[in-house]
Design an enzyme around this catalytic site. Structure first.
Site, PDB file in Angstrom:
ATOM      1  N   ARG A 195      42.283  52.502  40.428  1.00  0.00           N
ATOM      2  CA  ARG A 195      41.815  51.297  39.660  1.00  0.00           C
ATOM      3  C   ARG A 195      41.312  51.776  38.175  1.00  0.00           C
ATOM      4  NH1 ARG A 195      39.879  47.312  43.333  1.00  0.00           N
ATOM      5  NH2 ARG A 195      38.638  46.398  42.136  1.00  0.00           N
ATOM      6  N   GLU A 238      43.223  37.278  43.615  1.00  0.00           N
ATOM      7  CA  GLU A 238      42.700  36.202  44.523  1.00  0.00           C
ATOM      8  C   GLU A 238      41.753  35.127  43.573  1.00  0.00           C
ATOM      9  OE1 GLU A 238      40.234  37.635  47.758  1.00  0.00           O
ATOM     10  OE2 GLU A 238      39.682  35.683  48.197  1.00  0.00           O
ATOM     11  N   LYS A 259      34.438  41.762  41.356  1.00  0.00           N
ATOM     12  CA  LYS A 259      34.132  40.308  41.110  1.00  0.00           C
ATOM     13  C   LYS A 259      32.772  39.905  41.875  1.00  0.00           C
ATOM     14  CE  LYS A 259      38.429  39.053  42.324  1.00  0.00           C
ATOM     15  NZ  LYS A 259      39.584  38.362  42.656  1.00  0.00           N
TER      16      LYS A 259
HETATM   17  P1  ATP Z   1      37.546  42.857  42.837  1.00  0.00           P
HETATM   18  O1  ATP Z   1      37.380  44.112  43.378  1.00  0.00           O
HETATM   19  O2  ATP Z   1      36.897  42.833  41.526  1.00  0.00           O
HETATM   20  O3  ATP Z   1      36.867  41.959  43.524  1.00  0.00           O
HETATM   21  P2  ATP Z   1      39.951  42.448  43.364  1.00  0.00           P
HETATM   22  O4  ATP Z   1      40.901  43.564  43.694  1.00  0.00           O
HETATM   23  O5  ATP Z   1      39.521  41.823  44.779  1.00  0.00           O
HETATM   24  O6  ATP Z   1      39.041  42.596  42.625  1.00  0.00           O
HETATM   25  P3  ATP Z   1      42.130  40.642  43.169  1.00  0.00           P
HETATM   26  O7  ATP Z   1      42.256  39.312  42.644  1.00  0.00           O
HETATM   27  O8  ATP Z   1      42.541  41.027  44.616  1.00  0.00           O
HETATM   28  O9  ATP Z   1      40.702  41.300  42.819  1.00  0.00           O
HETATM   29  O10 ATP Z   1      42.801  41.605  42.207  1.00  0.00           O
HETATM   30  C1  ATP Z   1      44.283  41.306  41.828  1.00  0.00           C
HETATM   31  C2  ATP Z   1      44.997  42.520  41.296  1.00  0.00           C
HETATM   32  O11 ATP Z   1      44.375  43.316  40.437  1.00  0.00           O
HETATM   33  C3  ATP Z   1      45.174  43.352  42.520  1.00  0.00           C
HETATM   34  O12 ATP Z   1      46.287  44.088  42.650  1.00  0.00           O
HETATM   35  C4  ATP Z   1      44.004  44.677  42.426  1.00  0.00           C
HETATM   36  O13 ATP Z   1      44.532  45.891  42.900  1.00  0.00           O
HETATM   37  C5  ATP Z   1      44.044  44.858  40.836  1.00  0.00           C
HETATM   38  N1  ATP Z   1      42.940  45.308  40.272  1.00  0.00           N
HETATM   39  C6  ATP Z   1      41.648  44.732  40.738  1.00  0.00           C
HETATM   40  N2  ATP Z   1      40.664  45.517  40.035  1.00  0.00           N
HETATM   41  C7  ATP Z   1      41.397  46.470  39.418  1.00  0.00           C
HETATM   42  C8  ATP Z   1      40.823  47.639  38.556  1.00  0.00           C
HETATM   43  N3  ATP Z   1      39.564  47.760  38.451  1.00  0.00           N
HETATM   44  N4  ATP Z   1      41.802  48.272  38.007  1.00  0.00           N
HETATM   45  C9  ATP Z   1      42.994  47.949  38.154  1.00  0.00           C
HETATM   46  N5  ATP Z   1      43.539  46.885  39.115  1.00  0.00           N
HETATM   47  C10 ATP Z   1      42.568  46.145  39.431  1.00  0.00           C
HETATM   48 MG    MG Z   2      41.348  42.164  46.371  1.00  0.00          MG
END
Ligand code: ATP
Ligand code: MG
Length: 565
Positions: free
Chosen positions: A269, A43, A279
């Protein structure tokens, strides 16, 4: 068909494979899938962090390994939080890590029209309705983990009324939050995600790509699986928090006339000690001025890691080493440091830099004289060759390498003590000069001409310490930033992270002295300052005053802990 990943995981562990690759291989071998299509779906509401590296390496990695393709798909469904700046940064970061999406650059917003049609499809089938309840009422009626929810009073609207309201939502007739479109599933479900989840929200905000065309935007749950299906994604790899969304993912795929049937698989994660990989928190650190921007070298963002001098190969090696599992875990940041050292040890040019200088005058070295000595650029790489280092009567050594009244185990410089200057000579400290306040300002030393190159003298005399140094006549003044962990606790509390920020997360040394060869390098050459660590020249450098950021120190506490067992 319900998919039980935990069974697959156990099988994979026994076979010594990661469970995701095992599932994929099995899907290919059994003929359930003819090829592999994956996607990395960020995102664009912030910068990527090292947690995302795990997802990127997994999605692009399996596509590569199994002869498939992987897309970069922006999950750009919330214009209130998303920006072009983030889109650009994410593309740069994925490329920097070493992956290429080729033609497969997609946006959920590419599918807004199709998604809208599918929403009407659900309405017409009696599977979705427009709800006018306030946000508070919706929350109250959702129930809890132990109590079922309550049906909305608007749940049984006619198809015609739902269609009319939904079309007016699209046309922009209503205020933000006035109504939502919900799937009509089961308010009594044990899984809260199935209690009539929201499919569309009214958001009157311009979108970076679709401008003011839309007044309603699909929820993650509605956009994600359908985007996967449109792109022909075979394995939709996401993190564990989406496991409870899988029944909804499958319900929507089942109900809609989508062109393919993707399979969602969840993995753990990445969590890293002394870091918060969120984020939301990283945005707050920048916004509230706790750090100096998204690329502050203390940040676990790609931008921060890059500025700190972390090579992308090291991140890929780290991600490979931690593996992929379904069990939540916390990875020691020392493991990342270990991977960084492993790459930099092979690639970094060795240089001498004195971070906290103390002047040394070699009394028996003729005034005005000087000479070039030969220093090795990288003992791990003979091809890197050698360079001349200038030696003269006045030098700098590290203040910490001298003690006037040393304890037993201190073998470096002290009154009357002889040490080796690397690549140069043995020197002996003869006299300590102090200022009025008693601070040591200079050491008067002598050198032994028979030890040229730092070799032992003919009489076989040995010394216990070898010090780095720079020639005062040629030294270039520099600023050196010693970056340390941003958070004090191993597992910082994301809801109260500000209280846990390490007050000593960055030590700035403005009076360092470095050899000219260190100042001459270009920005991207990794350097090892002997005995100090790996460094990268920073973009804050100005002519005559380079700035260096320490990527990582030399000591490897992780390797030590591993060796101890
Ligand atoms: P955050 O929790 O940091 O806001 P998010 O999951 O909202 O991260 P996205 O932009 O939705 O961020 O993430 C893109 C992809 O990266 C998703 O498939 C998410 O599952 C994966 N992802 C995000 N954080 C991690 C992590 N710490 N380890 C592994 N994969 C991750
Ligand atoms: Mg997300």
């Amino acid at each position: 068909m319900a998919i039980d990943n935990s069974v697959a995981e156990e099988t994979a562990r026994e076979a010594g494979l990661d469970f995701v690759r095992d599932i994929i291989r099995d899907d290919l071998d059994s003929g359930r899938r003819a090829g592999i299509v994956t996607r990395f779906p960020p995102e664009p509401n912030g910068y990527l962090h090292i947690g995302h590296a795990k997802s990127i390496c997994l999605n692009f990695g399996v596509a590569e390994e199994f002869g498939g393709v992987c897309a970069l798909r922006f999950d750009d469904t919330n214009p209130a939080k998303e920006e072009q700046e983030y889109i650009d940064a994410i593309m740069q970061d994925v490329r920097w890590l070493g992956f290429d999406w080729g033609e497969r650059l997609f946006h959920a917003s590419d599918y807004f029209e199709q998604l809208y049609d599918w929403a009407e499809h659900l309405i017409k089938a009696g599977d979705a309705y427009v709800d006018d309840q306030s946000q508070e009422a919706m929350r109250a009626n959702r129930g809890t983990l132990t109590e079922p929810g309550t049906n909305s009073p608007y749940r049984d609207r006619s198809v015609e009324e739902n269609l009319d309201l939904f079309r007016r939502m699209r046309a922009g007739e209503f205020e933000n939050g006035a109504r939502v479109l919900r799937a009509k599933i089961d308010m009594g479900s044990g899984n809260i995600n199935l209690r009539d989840p929201v499919l569309y929200r009214i958001v009157n905000a311009p979108h970076p790509r679709t401008g003011t065309t839309w007044h309603i935007y699909p929820s993650y749950d509605f956009a994600h699986g359908q985007s996967d299906a449109i792109e022909g994604v075979t394995h939709s790899l996401c993190t564990l928090e989406f496991a409870d969304h899988r029944p909804l993912y499958d319900w929507l795929i089942e109900k809609l006339p989508v062109p393919s049937r993707p399979r969602q698989i969840e993995f753990a994660r990445l969590n890293l000690t002394h870091n918060v990989l969120s984020k939301r928190v990283l945005t707050a650190l920048v916004r509230d001025g706790h750090v100096d921007g998204w690329d502050d070298p203390r940040m676990p963002t790609f931008a921060g890691l890059r500025r700190r001098g972390v090579p992308p190969e090291a991140i890929r090696a780290f991600v490979k080493a931690i593996g992929v599992s379904r069990a939540d875990n916390l990875v020691d940041v020392a493991m990342l440091d270990h991977a960084i050292r492993d790459v930099l040890n092979r690639t970094a040019l060795r240089r001498m830099a004195v971070l906290r200088p103390l002047k040394v005058v070699i009394e028996n070295y003729p005034e005005g004289d000087g000479e070039d000595l030969e220093a090795v650029n990288n003992p791990e790489d003979p091809e890197a060759g050698t360079r001349p280092v200038h030696f003269g009567r006045e030098l700098y050594v590290e203040r910490d390498d001298f003690m006037e009244d040393p304890p037993k185990k201190f073998f470096r410089l002290a009154p009357g003590r002889e040490v080796r200057l690397r690549y140069a000579y043995f020197i002996t400290c003869r006299e300590v000069v102090k200022d009025a306040s008693g601070e040591v300002t200079e050491l008067r030393c002598t050198y032994d001409p028979e030890t040229r190159g730092g070799n032992n003298p003919p009489d076989g005399r040995k010394v216990k310490a070898t010090l780095h140094w720079v020639s005062a006549a040629r030294a270039v003044p520099a600023e050196v930033r010693l970056v340390d962990r941003l958070f004090l606790s191993a597992s910082p509390d994301a809801s109260n992270f500000a209280a846990d920020i390490n007050p000593d997360s960055q030590e700035v040394l403005t009076g360092a002295m470095i050899e000219p060869a260190a100042a001459a390098g270009n920005d991207d050459t990794p350097l090892q300052f002997e005995r100090q660590g790996y460094f990268r020249r920073d973009r804050d450098s100005v002519p005559g005053k380079p700035v260096f950021v320490r990527t990582v120190g030399l000591r490897d506490s992780f390797a030590k802990a591993m060796a101890k067992g």
